[in-house]
Motif scaffolding. Structure first.
Motif, PDB file in Angstrom:
ATOM      1  N   SER A  16      25.653 -87.937  44.500  1.00  0.00           N
ATOM      2  CA  SER A  16      25.682 -89.293  43.940  1.00  0.00           C
ATOM      3  C   SER A  16      26.529 -89.357  42.671  1.00  0.00           C
ATOM      4  O   SER A  16      26.973 -90.442  42.262  1.00  0.00           O
ATOM      5  CB  SER A  16      24.268 -89.778  43.638  1.00  0.00           C
ATOM      6  OG  SER A  16      23.649 -88.941  42.679  1.00  0.00           O
ATOM      7  N   ALA A  17      26.779 -88.186  42.041  1.00  0.00           N
ATOM      8  CA  ALA A  17      27.638 -88.172  40.852  1.00  0.00           C
ATOM      9  C   ALA A  17      29.055 -88.618  41.169  1.00  0.00           C
ATOM     10  O   ALA A  17      29.817 -88.980  40.265  1.00  0.00           O
ATOM     11  CB  ALA A  17      27.640 -86.770  40.242  1.00  0.00           C
ATOM     12  N   LEU A  18      29.437 -88.610  42.468  1.00  0.00           N
ATOM     13  CA  LEU A  18      30.764 -89.100  42.867  1.00  0.00           C
ATOM     14  C   LEU A  18      30.930 -90.583  42.550  1.00  0.00           C
ATOM     15  O   LEU A  18      32.044 -91.061  42.337  1.00  0.00           O
ATOM     16  CB  LEU A  18      30.994 -88.853  44.359  1.00  0.00           C
ATOM     17  CG  LEU A  18      31.297 -87.402  44.744  1.00  0.00           C
ATOM     18  CD1 LEU A  18      31.109 -87.193  46.238  1.00  0.00           C
ATOM     19  CD2 LEU A  18      32.709 -87.014  44.312  1.00  0.00           C
ATOM     20  N   LEU A  19      29.832 -91.325  42.528  1.00  0.00           N
ATOM     21  CA  LEU A  19      29.883 -92.723  42.100  1.00  0.00           C
ATOM     22  C   LEU A  19      29.552 -92.845  40.616  1.00  0.00           C
ATOM     23  O   LEU A  19      30.125 -93.679  39.909  1.00  0.00           O
ATOM     24  CB  LEU A  19      28.900 -93.569  42.917  1.00  0.00           C
ATOM     25  CG  LEU A  19      29.233 -93.767  44.392  1.00  0.00           C
ATOM     26  CD1 LEU A  19      28.156 -94.594  45.083  1.00  0.00           C
ATOM     27  CD2 LEU A  19      30.586 -94.436  44.577  1.00  0.00           C
ATOM     28  N   ASP A  24      21.824 -93.862  51.390  1.00  0.00           N
ATOM     29  CA  ASP A  24      20.917 -93.517  50.299  1.00  0.00           C
ATOM     30  C   ASP A  24      20.793 -94.707  49.339  1.00  0.00           C
ATOM     31  O   ASP A  24      21.793 -95.155  48.757  1.00  0.00           O
ATOM     32  CB  ASP A  24      21.464 -92.303  49.556  1.00  0.00           C
ATOM     33  CG  ASP A  24      20.467 -91.739  48.546  1.00  0.00           C
ATOM     34  OD1 ASP A  24      19.697 -92.531  47.964  1.00  0.00           O
ATOM     35  OD2 ASP A  24      20.474 -90.511  48.334  1.00  0.00           O
ATOM     36  N   PRO A  25      19.555 -95.216  49.133  1.00  0.00           N
ATOM     37  CA  PRO A  25      19.375 -96.374  48.236  1.00  0.00           C
ATOM     38  C   PRO A  25      19.905 -96.138  46.826  1.00  0.00           C
ATOM     39  O   PRO A  25      20.390 -97.069  46.177  1.00  0.00           O
ATOM     40  CB  PRO A  25      17.849 -96.581  48.219  1.00  0.00           C
ATOM     41  CG  PRO A  25      17.378 -95.960  49.494  1.00  0.00           C
ATOM     42  CD  PRO A  25      18.290 -94.804  49.761  1.00  0.00           C
ATOM     43  N   ARG A  26      19.853 -94.898  46.334  1.00  0.00           N
ATOM     44  CA  ARG A  26      20.359 -94.613  44.994  1.00  0.00           C
ATOM     45  C   ARG A  26      21.867 -94.840  44.919  1.00  0.00           C
ATOM     46  O   ARG A  26      22.381 -95.382  43.918  1.00  0.00           O
ATOM     47  CB  ARG A  26      20.026 -93.169  44.613  1.00  0.00           C
ATOM     48  CG  ARG A  26      18.544 -92.884  44.362  1.00  0.00           C
ATOM     49  CD  ARG A  26      18.314 -91.394  44.187  1.00  0.00           C
ATOM     50  NE  ARG A  26      18.733 -90.653  45.382  1.00  0.00           N
ATOM     51  CZ  ARG A  26      18.695 -89.320  45.484  1.00  0.00           C
ATOM     52  NH1 ARG A  26      18.282 -88.590  44.470  1.00  0.00           N
ATOM     53  NH2 ARG A  26      19.079 -88.722  46.599  1.00  0.00           N
ATOM     54  N   ASN A  27      22.568 -94.436  45.966  1.00  0.00           N
ATOM     55  CA  ASN A  27      24.014 -94.615  45.972  1.00  0.00           C
ATOM     56  C   ASN A  27      24.397 -96.078  46.127  1.00  0.00           C
ATOM     57  O   ASN A  27      25.377 -96.550  45.535  1.00  0.00           O
ATOM     58  CB  ASN A  27      24.641 -93.773  47.080  1.00  0.00           C
ATOM     59  CG  ASN A  27      24.458 -92.285  46.828  1.00  0.00           C
ATOM     60  OD1 ASN A  27      24.403 -91.852  45.680  1.00  0.00           O
ATOM     61  ND2 ASN A  27      24.340 -91.509  47.893  1.00  0.00           N
ATOM     62  N   ARG A  28      23.626 -96.805  46.918  1.00  0.00           N
ATOM     63  CA  ARG A  28      23.882 -98.246  47.053  1.00  0.00           C
ATOM     64  C   ARG A  28      23.679 -98.948  45.719  1.00  0.00           C
ATOM     65  O   ARG A  28      24.454 -99.837  45.341  1.00  0.00           O
ATOM     66  CB  ARG A  28      22.973 -98.830  48.127  1.00  0.00           C
ATOM     67  CG  ARG A  28      23.336 -98.361  49.533  1.00  0.00           C
ATOM     68  CD  ARG A  28      22.363 -98.890  50.572  1.00  0.00           C
ATOM     69  NE  ARG A  28      22.820 -98.524  51.924  1.00  0.00           N
ATOM     70  CZ  ARG A  28      22.157 -98.814  53.045  1.00  0.00           C
ATOM     71  NH1 ARG A  28      21.012 -99.477  52.977  1.00  0.00           N
ATOM     72  NH2 ARG A  28      22.647 -98.456  54.214  1.00  0.00           N
TER      73      ARG A  28
END
Length: 857
Positions: free
Chosen positions: A348-351, A388-392
């Motif tokens: 998720s660090a990619l976002l 993944d809801p975190r990435n959204r």
């Protein structure tokens, strides 16, 4: 024998030697396309010719002949200049100057395009101090013949003088200026393979800095120093060879030093390079997509390597890292990963990295290792990542930030995150648009539209878009427009209606990202109707209450109207610098306010502002010193249609010119520069006469003007009161210089009632020649049955409107009004017609066929 005989003999021999040598090199390249063999081979061929001419010239041994620039590095493209430095131990006397002139003349005589300078060492050093171009050219100096000791002295003194840090900064600034000349994008439809961002010049610049700093002379050496990875070194070799092939082929195709990938060359170039068309794409489209992906790789590695150069050249810049969180830190105002496997451990660090750039204004970008890690880990953005809801939530945070949104999305696109996170994006990545008014690839156009919407909300741009700024700042959750911008063209190139296909993508995105129902419906509706407002404003009669009512019905409410107006404005501005003009802005603005009034409960007549227009025009007349009632005689001859079609300012202008002569015996012609200074408005008032519209279009065409808008009106007492908006994008002089000419010459034409004259045919543009628009013509009765509407689409060309007017006049058809929409090299014109037996199907069919035949390019 005279002293010039050996030189003349050498010229005769070397001229043929060069012709044969070039032919041999070309044949070998076309049989086995090897760039190094051709570029170095041509350099060696020229070396030998110059060496023999130097010897035949009898130049003193104290002088050195030096190759500089691209020739100095041993790379000569087929039609490149041959840059030489004649290095002297001291200023030349008259005899030596004469000898050198004979040498240079001999070099031209054998067929070499020579660029040369004659300098002492001191003059070289002085010139390089004040000119980064000279400094760069001398960096690649190579001795051809002559005084080796003098050349060695020069190189040592040049190296001693060279300030690597200043050179690095100057080359960075030079690249920024070069990028600005090409609109900071590699993705224009006719890029320059040498100078555009992502072209050969970017690679050459990396080589110059590396050579100046002693970091390496090729990509392999840079990899050994760990400035780039082995994979990046391989990528650089591949993209460099591809760009060299493109430039070599362009030179051979054009027969000159042509570095632009013009439409004229793209299709032939693709076939020469072994690229064949598919069922979905032309060969040129495949070639250009490959070119854009190559340019993208170049700009990626260029950014990484420049940062690494900076670290090597400015080691004292290193400062302690400032910890941001467990994954990221700030190093020299750049975002840096705290360890190399951060994206493996936390995808998720990619976002998150892009979000941090938006949130922390002190960060100017990412470090080279962070950019490299983003690119290498892009494939971790997969179906599970997207679900993944975190990435959204992270993606939505990126969209809704107050600053840095456009930069974040451009970086995400550059480093492969956009096409991984939004799968439909992959199909538009570097996709060309051959509709002749988009100047960018689809993905870059979308990002340009996003940029335009963002600018509406930024205070520093309020002076450019005051109405847009006021509207968007009053719009709740205006980030919804960013999402609509991202999806409005995302379905292009799939086949079918991209507006409808894009609706599905937008709906899925809104559902997956938790956007509430009403907001989601707005986004989907905007994607569906993103072309509607432009179509109505530019192609329909917006002075017709029925047109405004139908548009208002489509819009439904004021929130949708405002959102559509903002998106439409941003979309048109994002197609090409040539497409937008003040007149298009006025058409959209008038439609917006008329529809807004209707949605707020006004009657159709009130919405069009008929009463307001007359009242406002009266106020303007009083402002100009005309007494109450002077307009009555003229206005009594003008019906409601006239007042609906003209703005209060236009009505007041016409009245000031005509109030004292409503029954003028002689034609009245008045012209003025438009308020936006980007065109000329012309008013013609004369007793109606046969073929008047044809005569007028012919006159304007002969002056080289494009007619942007025409309002043709007949008064109650039989006068023509016609208004035109003219523009000439190629005009170098001020429009003010042409006003008097128009008034004088057109008045004479109308008084004499000369036969209509066809304007000069002129040249069809390159874009039209290579991507012609198939003409479409539709002539149908309107709903009331009182008029017929002619719609036509065709490639723009000189005299087109005259041809249309001539055919209509031949059939006795009168033009009531004309809506002229020129979109780059494409025209989409609409005419309101009466008369001419248009109720007869056979007559209508004959007119349509004649128009199609005449509109063929």
């Amino acid at each position: 024998m005279t002293s010039s005989d050996p030189l003349q003999q050498a010229i005769n021999d070397e001229r043929q030697h060069l012709i044969d040598g070039h032919a041999s090199l070309r044949a070998a390249y076309e049989a086995h396309p090897l760039t190094a063999q051709l570029l170095h081979g041509r350099s060696k061929l020229v070396d030998s010719t110059i060496g023999r001419l130097w010897k035949a010239s009898g130049i003193p041994a104290s002088i050195a002949l030096v190759a500089v620039g691209g020739y100095g590095r041993g790379e000569l493209f087929p039609c490149s200049d041959v840059d030489l430095l004649i290095l002297l131990p001291e200023p030349p006397d008259e005899a030596l100057q004469s000898q050198l002139s004979m040498l240079v003349g001999a070099l031209w005589d054998v067929g070499l395009d020579i660029g040369h300078s004659v300098r002492t060492i001191e003059e070289c050093l002085d010139a390089s101090l004040g000119d980064i171009t000279v400094q760069t050219t001398l960096l690649e100096a190579r001795l051809l013949t002559g005084n080796a000791e003098l050349f060695k002295d020069f190189t040592e003194r040049y190296r001693d003088q060279l300030d690597v840090r200043a050179f690095f900064k100057a080359k960075q600034l030079e690249q920024e200026q070069r990028y600005a000349r090409y609109h900071d994008t590699p993705y224009e439809l006719e890029p320059n393979c040498k100078e555009s961002p992502g072209g050969l010049r970017d690679l050459q610049m990396l080589g110059w800095i590396s050579r100046a700093a002693g970091l390496g002379r090729n990509w392999r050496e840079l990899a050994r120093r760990r400035l780039i990875t082995g994979e990046e070194a391989s990528d650089l070799r591949n993209v460099e060879r591809f760009l060299q092939h493109v430039r070599i082929r362009l030179h051979y195709l054009a027969g000159r030093a042509e570095d632009r990938l013009l439409f004229d060359h793209q299709e032939r170039l693709a076939h020469i390079m072994g690229i064949e068309a598919t069922a979905a794409k032309r060969a040129s489209e495949i070639l250009m997509q490959r070119y854009y992906l190559t340019a993208k790789t170049v700009t990626q590695i260029n950014g990484i390597l420049l940062q690494n150069y900076g670290t090597e050249i400015f080691p004292d810049r290193n400062s302690p890292a400032i910890v941001i969180n467990s994954r990221f830190q700030a190093v020299r105002e750049l975002l840096d990963i705290r360890n190399d496997n951060v994206f493996e451990r936390t995808p998720s660090a990619l976002l998150e990295c892009f979000l941090l750039l938006e949130q922390r204004s002190e960060l100017k970008g990412m470090t080279a290792r962070t950019l490299r890690a983003v690119w290498l880990n892009r494939k971790r953005v997969n179906a599970a990542f997207r679900a993944d809801p975190r990435n959204r939530a992270l993606f939505m945070e990126i969209v809704t930030q107050k600053r840095g949104v456009v930069h974040a999305f451009r970086q995400m696109n550059q480093y492969g995150i956009m096409s991984r996170y939004l799968p439909p994006w992959r199909k538009i990545l570097c996709q060309m648009q051959h509709d002749l008014f988009h100047a960018y690839t689809v993905d870059q156009h979308i990002l340009m539209v996003l940029r335009n919407v963002r600018r509406f909300s930024m205070g520093e741009h309020a002076h450019e878009y005051p109405l847009m700024t006021r509207l968007i700042l009053g719009f709740d959750r205006y980030w919804l427009l960013y999402i609509a911008a991202l999806f409005h063209d995302i379905a292009k190139g799939r086949g079918g209606d991209h507006s409808k296909l894009g609706m599905t993508d937008a709906r899925d995105f809104c559902r997956d990202h938790g956007i509430d129902k009403d907001d989601a419906e707005l986004v989907v509706w905007l994607v569906q109707h993103h072309l509607t407002m432009s179509h109505v404003a530019q192609k329909e009669d917006t002075s017709d209450p029925d047109v405004i009512h139908a548009f208002a019905t489509t819009v439904g409410d004021e929130r949708r109207l405002t959102a559509l107006y903002l998106l439409t404005h941003a979309d048109i501005r994002g197609t090409s610098p040539k497409v937008w003009n003040g007149w298009k802005g006025k058409l959209l603005e008038d439609l917006f306010f008329a529809t807004q009034r209707l949605l707020r409960g006004a009657t159709p007549q009130q919405a069009l502002g008929l009463d307001d227009r007359q009242e406002n025009a009266s106020h303007l007349l009083r402002y100009h010193g005309l007494r109450q009632g002077v307009e009555d005689a003229l206005w009594a001859q003008l019906d409601a249609v006239y007042f609906m079609r003209h703005s209060p300012e236009e009505i007041a202008w016409h009245t000031r010119v005509l109030y004292f002569r409503p029954n003028a015996e002689e034609p009245v012609v008045k012209a003025r520069v438009s308020d936006e200074e980007d065109g000329v408005q012309v008013m013609v008032f004369a007793r109606d006469q046969k073929d008047l519209f044809v005569r007028l279009t012919g006159f304007f065409g002969r002056l080289g003007f494009t007619i942007l808008d025409a309002k043709v009106h007949t008064t109650r007492h039989g006068y023509a009161l016609d208004s035109f908006m003219l523009q000439d994008s190629g005009r170098s002089a001020s429009y003010r210089d042409i006003v008097a000419l128009i008034e004088h010459e057109l008045s004479i034409l109308l008084v004499n009632q000369d036969e209509p004259q066809r304007p000069a045919s002129g040249r069809v543009s390159r874009q039209v020649r290579h991507f012609p628009v198939t003409p479409k013509v539709s002539l149908r009765a309107d709903e009331a049955g009182r008029h017929h509407i002619l719609s036509l689409t065709a490639s723009d060309r000189p005299g087109l409107l005259y041809d249309v007017a001539e055919i209509l006049a031949k059939h006795g058809v009168s033009v009531e009004t004309a809506k002229i929409a020129t979109l780059g090299e494409r025209v989409e014109d609409t005419f309101l017609l009466t008369g001419g037996g248009l109720s007869q199907d056979a007559r209508v069919l004959r007119i349509e066929q004649e128009l199609i035949d005449r509109l063929q390019v």
